[in-house]
Design an enzyme around this catalytic site. Structure first.
Site, short mmCIF file in Angstrom:
data_model
loop_
_atom_site.label_atom_id
_atom_site.label_comp_id
_atom_site.label_asym_id
_atom_site.label_seq_id
_atom_site.Cartn_x
_atom_site.Cartn_y
_atom_site.Cartn_z
N HIS B 51 19.27 52.00 28.76
CA HIS B 51 20.13 52.32 27.63
C HIS B 51 20.55 51.07 26.87
CE1 HIS B 51 22.81 55.09 25.51
NE2 HIS B 51 23.69 54.11 25.52
N HIS B 98 23.18 61.26 22.00
CA HIS B 98 24.13 61.49 23.09
C HIS B 98 23.64 62.69 23.89
CE1 HIS B 98 28.37 59.86 23.96
NE2 HIS B 98 27.49 58.90 24.00
#
Lengths: 239, 748
Positions: B51, B98
């Site tokens: 990430h 998300h």
């Protein structure tokens, strides 16, 4: 001496339509317009105070429930009691009811969802400072954007409001009829906008500042600002 | 008194449990020359997670065109990209996913997605002026999917509405492949004066490091690590990894941050999202070649007994890290206090290159800032790639074997009832689409949202786009189409495409087939961006969108920004305008049903190749259409995309509340003609008098043009295949989604 309307737009933490209404007042109407910080208490320089839309203090408790205790609201209440003009839009309407400047309450929409779209409202009176530029019975296309706009009051209050002609805007169909389908949020008596008994405090859920610019495709809200110009500039000049 | 936290003994096993490979742990030992502390292990694990580090994607991403054109800041340099739009103004924009949080806790997952991307934009000093969302869900027939859909939409609505930035556009696809892995990609667009932008660098040793915004809690610890793994069946246990949003605080943070920047005393700032204090302190230090000394006991906490490890890794939302001129700290603190936000000096900038972290006098971490960050010491991998086996099967598909439906009108209505095609009113009426009074065209009658810029003769056209099914069937061309369609959409609004941001949603990159599709898709995207001269300003990669039940389509989504100037003269919308106008098609109909919604929804087939596309042909179409709009020859323009020509015609009719009589004569099978999704086509309407001018310009640009019919009446008639009153079409189109959501509401 004022040669134009002197307008204050209250900024609560969480207000988010403050700049929108400021833009209309200052740049489209040419009024002397300033922001009022929520901690301010001296409003004597103003002819009109606008409580804008948004989520004052986050509105995590109940819309307007905290804003009513802010320092500026005590000053706004004094201002209104002295006959000063106050316009509450959306969250501003919610705050006015919480502060007791207008009767009743705005509950969650009947659908339990936030609704943002154009609605039609009928102008019920044109002999007020806020609506004098409209023609009687005019139907306006104005957007709403709220989760809590379901106007509710007890039977006595509703009767009194109707008898004294305090309902200024009602949700209607495009051709001006009262129809449950045209009531977006379940408001009693289709109430979209309400005047106090003295005629100087108006609360409304629709956003006139979002219907005031031809480039955005909506202009029916301009009449409200034009009415205030017509009604109050003369009054301001006399002071 | 210092809280006594029992810290686990650092070991190779603990490193593995943190997601670090043995190779990465060895590298960490080498960098530090010693065994890391527990806090340091946590910092490296999160910073080297997929990430934060983009370790499996960055090598491929670097092949994209990432500078040039009107780009003021190249991709990756700052929190978001920055594009010059003239008159001293720039647009900052970025899209971010998300997905994982939204799969577990849809409401908060989506809400914090909105908050996070806006923070990236206002950390640049730009005021967010619009948001768009690209969403993917499974079939609405599934209760779990309806729960996710409902929650995500509410989350976006509640956060965006309170924050006061209009959600002006988006797109939603429903397909069973997204059932366990919904995608939530949010794009924020902001406006800033050139010269007033903020930098995310910690310059000036001796300057002060200030933490502003919310107090730090235990929420979201390991959020970044969580996003770097495949979802498992025990996802309920992941709820504590999901952060909780507070749009009110974010609104205060926005106003206070922009006001603080105006003092000139803020040297640099960075949003705190993934990896919280760790990421912001390391990245800001690395960018400036400086270091920081931090004192964690000064950090305002929600829970008193948090350890250094927890404070460093917390992903509590609505926080920002500022570096402030040491002599002007009071000015900046005053601004935040005016907005009732804490602004606490938690350390200072140093010239050591180290991020040194103290907690109650004890040194908990001392790490070289550069060694943790992307572009510095973070690992970079090129993975094994292999063409997926499934492509053999999907490409073997023979459309000829498929019978043409007998009742094309019934098929048309069936397609309009697909939630992917149907009106998204149920969704967008829950969003405040108009706050800030700049929304000229919101969701609805246009291919792109249009936001005017007050005080200028400019408007922005904004669009998010990405058809995962196309990319699944042909990763390279599918990604080209995503860019081409987004560009075509802003062109249909009258805008010249400027630049894109991308959100790359894929499965597990360690799977060679996934990695191959990723590489191919990025290559296709780059090719398209070069042709349209729309560089990539930045974006986000989301891998691991798979679970034991399956994997998503490779789904790159494109966020496109275009400029309409002069505005409003050049503005265009998709709705038919007047009775008697001609309906024309720019571009060529093709016998191509591959990858179409028609094939998937009506026949249950995900097969064939991605639809036809030729980038040069597409580019000529854009140039022609911009020219026609500039010359005032076009009255409406609507891109032909999902659902094909029939759906495009229906939409232009519904948007304008005007019927049309259309004659299609291309010698190709009727279902391909009506519902095929061949690219590079735009449906326009025009005054009859302007036809010859249009035909002549089209010839100049070598774009085919044909007259399809006439606008008018209250029915849509296409050959003798379809003849329906608009109201019948509208009923199906408008109620497809509400019907599916309501049918189950009452059942409780």
């Amino acid at each position: 001496m004022a040669d134009t309307l002197r307008v204050g737009v209250v900024v609560f933490p969480g207000s988010n339509c403050d700049h929108d209404v400021y833009y209309v007042c200052k740049h489209q109407m040419g009024w002397r317009t300033r922001f009022i910080w929520h901690k301010e208490t001296d409003l004597r320089d103003l002819d009109l105070i606008i409580l804008p839309g948004g989520f004052s203090y986050g509105d995590y408790l109940r819309s307007g429930a905290i804003a009513r205790f802010s320092p500026v609201m005590h000053a706004v209440t004094r201002f209104a009691r002295k006959g000063g003009y106050v316009l509450g839009i959306c969250n501003g309407f919610q705050i006015l009811t919480e502060a007791g400047l207008l009767p009743g309450a705005l509950l969650r929409n009947a659908s339990l969802r936030f609704i943002c779209r154009d609605v039609f409202v009928r102008v019920e009176r044109t002999d007020t400072a806020f609506t004098s530029a409209y023609s009687p019975g005019a139907v306006l296309r104005i957007p709403i954007a709220h989760g809590e706009g379901n106007y509710t009051a007890d039977a006595d209050t509703l009767r009194r409001l109707e008898e004294s002609g305090q309902v200024i805007f009602r949700y209607v169909t495009a051709d001006g009829r009262l129809d449950p389908e045209a009531n977006p949020n379940g408001s009693m008596h289709h109430i979209a906008g309400l005047l106090n008994d003295r005629g100087n405090v108006l609360g409304m859920m629709p956003h006139p500042e979002r219907a005031a610019d031809p480039v955005l495709g909506r202009t029916d809200g301009l009449g409200l600002f034009a009415s205030l110009a017509e009604s109050l500039v003369g009054a301001a000049l006399k002071r | 008194m210092a809280p006594v936290a029992l810290e686990p003994e650092v070991s190779r096993e603990l490193a593995r449990a943190h997601g670090l490979s043995d190779e990465e742990y060895d590298r960490l030992l080498e960098i530090l020359g010693r065994k890391p502390t527990y806090a340091e292990l946590g910092m490296y694990a999160v910073m080297w997670s997929e990430h934060c580090s983009y370790k499996n994607s960055i090598a491929v991403l670097k092949t994209l065109p990432r500078s040039g054109g009107r780009l003021l800041v190249a991709a990756g340099e700052e929190n978001a990209g920055l594009v010059d739009i003239g008159d001293g103004l720039a647009v900052a924009f970025k899209i971010e996913s998300h997905n994982h949080p939204s799969a577990v806790e849809p409401y908060q997952g989506a809400a914090t997605g909105v908050g996070g991307i806006h923070r990236d934009v206002f950390a640049m000093g730009a005021r967010p002026i619009a948001a768009l969302d690209s969403l993917r869900f499974g079939s609405l027939d599934k209760a779990r999917v309806r729960y996710l859909f409902e929650g995500v939409v509410r989350g976006i609505a509640d956060y965006g509405n309170a924050f006061g930035v209009p959600t002006v556009g988006g797109e939603i696809y429903f397909d069973p492949v997204y059932e366990g892995n919904p995608l939530v990609n949010v794009m924020s667009v902001g406006l800033v004066r050139i010269g007033e932008t903020a930098r995310a660098a910690a310059r000036g040793p001796g300057n002060l490091v200030v933490l502003v915004g919310s107090a730090t809690g235990r929420d979201g610890i390991h959020g970044a690590t969580f996003a770097s793994e495949t979802l498992q069946d025990d996802q309920e246990s992941r709820r504590p990894n999901v952060q909780v949003g507070d749009p009110f605080t974010e609104k205060l943070l926005l106003e206070a941050t922009l006001e603080a920047l105006r003092t000139g005393a803020v040297v640099g700032l960075q949003d705190m999202g993934a990896a919280g204090i760790t990421c912001s302190s390391c990245e800001m230090s690395a960018r400036a070649g400086t270091g920081m000394r931090l004192y964690l006991e000064r950090v305002p906490l929600r829970e008193a007994d948090m350890s250094a490890y927890e404070i460093l890794l917390s992903e509590s939302q609505e926080r920002m890290l500022l570096v402030v001129d040491r002599d002007r700290i009071e000015e900046v603190q005053q601004v935040f206090h005016k907005w009732d936000l804490p602004a606490v000096v938690i350390g200072e900038v140093t010239d050591t290159g180290l991020v040194e972290v103290y907690y109650h006098g004890e040194l908990k971490a001392a790490v070289p800032a550069r060694s943790l960050v992307l572009g510095g010491g973070a690992p970079v991998y090129v993975r094994q790639a292999r063409m997926p086996a499934y492509l053999k099967q999907t490409r073997a598909f023979q459309a000829n074997a498929l019978p043409v439906p007998e009742d094309l009108q019934a098929t048309f209505l069936q397609l309009l009832d697909s939630p992917t095609i149907a009106s998204k009113r149920w969704v967008y009426e829950q969003y405040d689409t108009m706050v800030r009074t700049n929304t000229v065209v919101g969701p609805g009658p246009s291919d792109a949202a249009v936001i005017r810029l007050k005080g200028t003769r400019k408007a922005l056209a904004l669009k998010v786009d990405g058809n995962g099914r196309y990319v699944y069937l042909n990763p390279r061309r599918g990604a080209q189409i995503a860019v081409a369609e987004a560009a075509r959409n802003v062109v249909c609004a009258g805008a010249r495409p400027l630049a894109i941001t991308n959100c790359l949603n894929f499965g597990d990159p360690y799977n060679p087939e996934v990695y191959w599709t990723f590489r191919e898709a990025v290559a296709g995207m780059g090719e398209a961006c070069r042709v349209f001269d729309t560089p990539v300003t930045g974006g986000n990669v989301s891998f691991y969108n798979e679970n034991p039940q399956g994997r998503i389509y490779p789904t790159p989504t494109i966020g496109m920004v275009g400029l309409i100037e002069p505005f409003p003269e050049r503005l265009m919308t998709a709705d038919f305008k007047s009775e008697g106008d001609l309906v024309l098609l720019l571009g060529q109909n093709r016998e191509d049903i591959g990858g179409s919604e028609y094939l998937a929804w009506v026949h249950g087939l995900v097969a064939g190749d991605a639809p036809y596309l030729d980038l040069e042909e597409e580019k000529r179409l854009h140039e022609l259409l911009l020219e026609l709009i500039a010359s005032g020859l076009v009255r409406s323009a609507h891109d032909v995309s999902d659902g094909g020509l029939a759906v495009a015609l229906a939409e232009s009719c519904l948007f304008g509340n005007l019927g049309a009589r259309v004659r299609l004569e291309d010698p190709i099978r009727p279902d391909a003609l009506l519902f095929g999704e061949g690219q590079s086509r735009v449906l326009i309407s025009a005054r009859p008098d302007d036809l010859s001018a249009i035909v002549s310009r089209a010839r100049d640009f070598q774009v085919p043009v044909q007259v399809l019919g006439t606008v008018g009446g209250d029915r849509l008639k296409i050959n003798d295949w379809i003849d329906l009153p608009l109201e019948a079409i509208r009923r199906v189109y408008e109620f497809a989604i509400p019907r599916r959501m309501q049918a189950h509401d009452s059942a409780g």
